[in-house]
Design an enzyme around this catalytic site. Structure first.
Site, short mmCIF file in Angstrom:
data_model
loop_
_atom_site.label_atom_id
_atom_site.label_comp_id
_atom_site.label_asym_id
_atom_site.label_seq_id
_atom_site.Cartn_x
_atom_site.Cartn_y
_atom_site.Cartn_z
CG ASP A 120 56.44 45.49 115.76
OD1 ASP A 120 56.14 45.50 116.96
OD2 ASP A 120 56.14 45.29 114.78
CG ASP A 222 52.27 44.75 119.46
OD1 ASP A 222 51.70 44.71 118.07
OD2 ASP A 222 51.95 43.83 120.19
C1 GLC Z 1 49.42 43.55 117.09
C2 GLC Z 1 50.08 42.83 116.06
C3 GLC Z 1 49.55 41.51 115.88
C4 GLC Z 1 49.70 40.65 117.11
C5 GLC Z 1 49.14 41.41 118.39
C6 GLC Z 1 49.59 40.84 119.59
O1 GLC Z 1 48.15 43.68 116.88
O2 GLC Z 1 50.09 43.45 114.65
O3 GLC Z 1 50.04 40.89 114.69
O4 GLC Z 1 49.21 39.40 117.03
O5 GLC Z 1 49.45 42.66 118.29
O6 GLC Z 1 50.82 41.12 119.95
#
Ligand code: GLC
Length: 569
Positions: A120, A222
């Protein structure tokens, strides 16, 4: 010296090779991806939180399941406000999850088993404890002040605009010391980086190099659609509907802080950088967008952007209507129409949405429905993403009291919105205490269902969901039609969603009975020359009533999923 004739032959050969190379599918087009939420997968040191060594320990399980790549959600140093999505150091491992040496070992062991490791990359925001932000907030003249989005209050002292935060309520927090607000689309502990500052981009790209050099095979990007904000910070239009979980806050059209055109240019630059360091590395973008046209932009003007913008339409649409053949057919047809042959992803569950086992289940036939949805996920034209535990039918297990809630968003909106703990419970390996996940106290309770529903029990049962996933993945792996074939819907039956996948040499037909009644499915007239007979390559029923060879009509049992194959003529 080459003679002209030899030079020509050589050039022709090169051209042939490069045409072939261009047409050959990339590894990620044929891969089955498996998302791992490391906190919840396997703990090896008894602290109740999963770790990287736990993933390494379970690689043989993943290989036996048939996955080609794992996507591991954040394991970097973090205060864990958003369970790792608040990163305080991009180039290390949080001690709860292990060390850099553990990461190296995970990559090495995964690669030995032909499993790639995608990680990620949280590039939109850092933790408020990241040294960059600590420096940025230290004074208005700090060298890193402009690395984040700081603005003066309005003359009356209020926040710079009306933007709301995804986790509610507002996206601005006042820093008392310097008298300015900083912007955070997510929690206040996740300040947004200012991607308009080229130094920020340069520094973040270095993170890409760091992990690629360590052997990572790509990145899941992300919240990538929130990278840029309107420079004038105009107010977003407020919509009449209330936001999920609230009785007072309204939804907004995120006109000025989502999917700005600048994001696409940044993706092209990121892709170019990625390709320079390792052209095999894949970029997968997380962007929940309302329309297909918006998602298409992420591919880049000449397919030089993100390789795989996550396609969440299969999650967003049917969520409203449960299992409905008409809805699934129309979602996939819309996808195919928009894609124009580009590659896509399919996903039914992840760490942010309730598990599809119960979301799409009817409460009575959930196991059968899970086999049917697995058949669809693994036979559409695109790369499937499984979420850990879906292969054993893990259920969404929400906290019962607000005291139990760990996800801050669930605390804030309780009881209307219970947060994301329900889909993040520990993996159910066996029937022992804590399901084989940990010897300590698990960070989230192990669901009661773990006693009967676990990997060990399902490995022993030939008709289990787990063994069905294995058969399905194995079939997909050896089927050119399922891997690479084109897609065409078959018919418009309101209960049976059926489609054809066709590649040179093989045709596959998938028929999914999305109803609790027996249904007849008429095989399409022979495509080219005929007649020919289809083989039942797979049925979701343990003892299907079909002959091995089928032509004409097929009767599908309630919720039965069938894959037929034939040699294309
Ligand atoms: C993305 C992730 C989520 C997180 C958000 C902020 O949507 O999948 O889990 O809370 O980003 O980083």
């Amino acid at each position: 010296m080459k003679t002209p004739a030899r030079a020509f032959a050589f050039a022709a050969l090169l051209a042939l090779l490069s045409t072939h190379a261009a047409a050959a599918p990339r590894w990620w087009q044929r891969a089955v991806f498996y998302e791992i939420y490391p906190r919840s997968f396997q703990d090896t040191n008894g602290d109740g939180v999963g770790d990287l060594n736990g993933i390494t320990r379970r690689l043989d399980y993943l290989r036996a399941l048939g996955v080609d790549a794992v996507w591991v959600t954040p394991f970097y140093p973090s205060p864990q406000v958003d369970f790792g999505y608040d990163v305080s150091d991009y180039e290390d491992v949080d001690p709860q999850f292990g060390t850099l040496a553990d990461f190296d070992r995970l990559v090495k062991e995964a690669h030995k088993r032909n499993i790639r490791v995608v990680i990620d990359f949280v590039l939109n925001h850092t933790s408020d404890r990241h040294p960059f932000f600590i420096e940025s907030r230290s004074s208005k003249t700090s060298r890193k002040r402009d690395w984040y989005v700081w603005r003066d209050p309005k003359p009356d002292g209020s926040r710079p605009n009306n933007w709301s935060s995804s986790f509610g309520p507002v996206a601005w927090t006042l820093d008392e010391k310097t008298g300015q607000y900083f912007y955070h689309y997510f929690y206040p502990q996740q300040p947004e980086l200012n991607w308009r500052n080229p130094e920020v981009e340069r520094r973040m790209l270095e993170t890409v190099r760091f992990w690629l050099k360590r052997g990572a095979d790509g990145f899941r990007l992300d919240a990538v659609n929130y990278l840029y904000e309107d420079p004038q910070l105009r107010d977003n239009p407020v919509l009449p509907e209330l936001r999920f979980g609230s009785t007072t806050e309204h939804e907004q059209e995120k006109k000025y802080n989502r999917d700005l055109p600048e994001v696409q240019d940044a993706m092209v630059r990121l892709r170019a950088f990625n390709d320079r360091v390792n052209p095999e590395s894949v970029l997968i973008g997380e962007a929940y967008v309302p329309k297909w046209e918006e998602l298409m932009r992420y591919y880049g003007p000449s397919n030089n952007g993100v390789h795989l913008p996550f396609n969440f339409f299969l999650v967003m649409e049917p969520a409203r209507s449960k299992l409905d053949a008409k809805v699934f057919r129309s979602v996939i047809e819309a996808s195919e129409k928009a894609l124009q042959g580009r590659w896509t992803t399919y996903v039914l569950s992840n760490h942010d949405i309730p598990r599809h086992y119960d979301r799409l289940g009817d409460g009575k036939n959930n196991d059968l429905i899970a086999k049917l949805t697995a058949t669809m996920l693994l036979s559409l034209r695109g790369s499937p993403f499984l979420y850990y535990g879906e292969e054993i039918g893990m259920v969404t297990t929400e906290p019962k009291t607000v005291e139990e809630v760990r996800d801050p968003v669930g605390k804030r909106y309780w009881p209307l919105r219970k947060g994301r703990d329900g889909e993040r419970t520990p993996m159910q390996w066996d029937a022992s205490t804590h399901a084989g996940f940990t010897t300590g106290a698990p960070w989230l309770p192990v669901p009661p269902s773990a006693k009967e529903k676990n990997v060990a029990a399902q490995e022993r049962d030939p008709d289990s969901l787990l063994n069905f996933y294995k058969r399905l993945i194995a079939l997909r792996r050896r089927s050119p039609a399922l891997l690479d074939g084109d897609y065409a819907s078959l018919g418009d039956d309101p209960h049976v969603y059926a489609y054809r996948r066709r590649a040179p040499g093989q045709t596959a037909i998938v028929a999914l009975n999305m109803s609790a009644e027996r249904r007849a499915f008429k095989l399409p007239p022979v495509m080219r020359a005929g007649p020919f007979v289809y083989n039942v390559a797979l049925s979701s029923r343990p003892a299907p009533g079909h002959a091995r060879g089928v032509s004409g009509e097929l009767t599908l049992a309630p919720f039965e999923a069938v894959i037929l194959t034939a040699r294309s003529l």
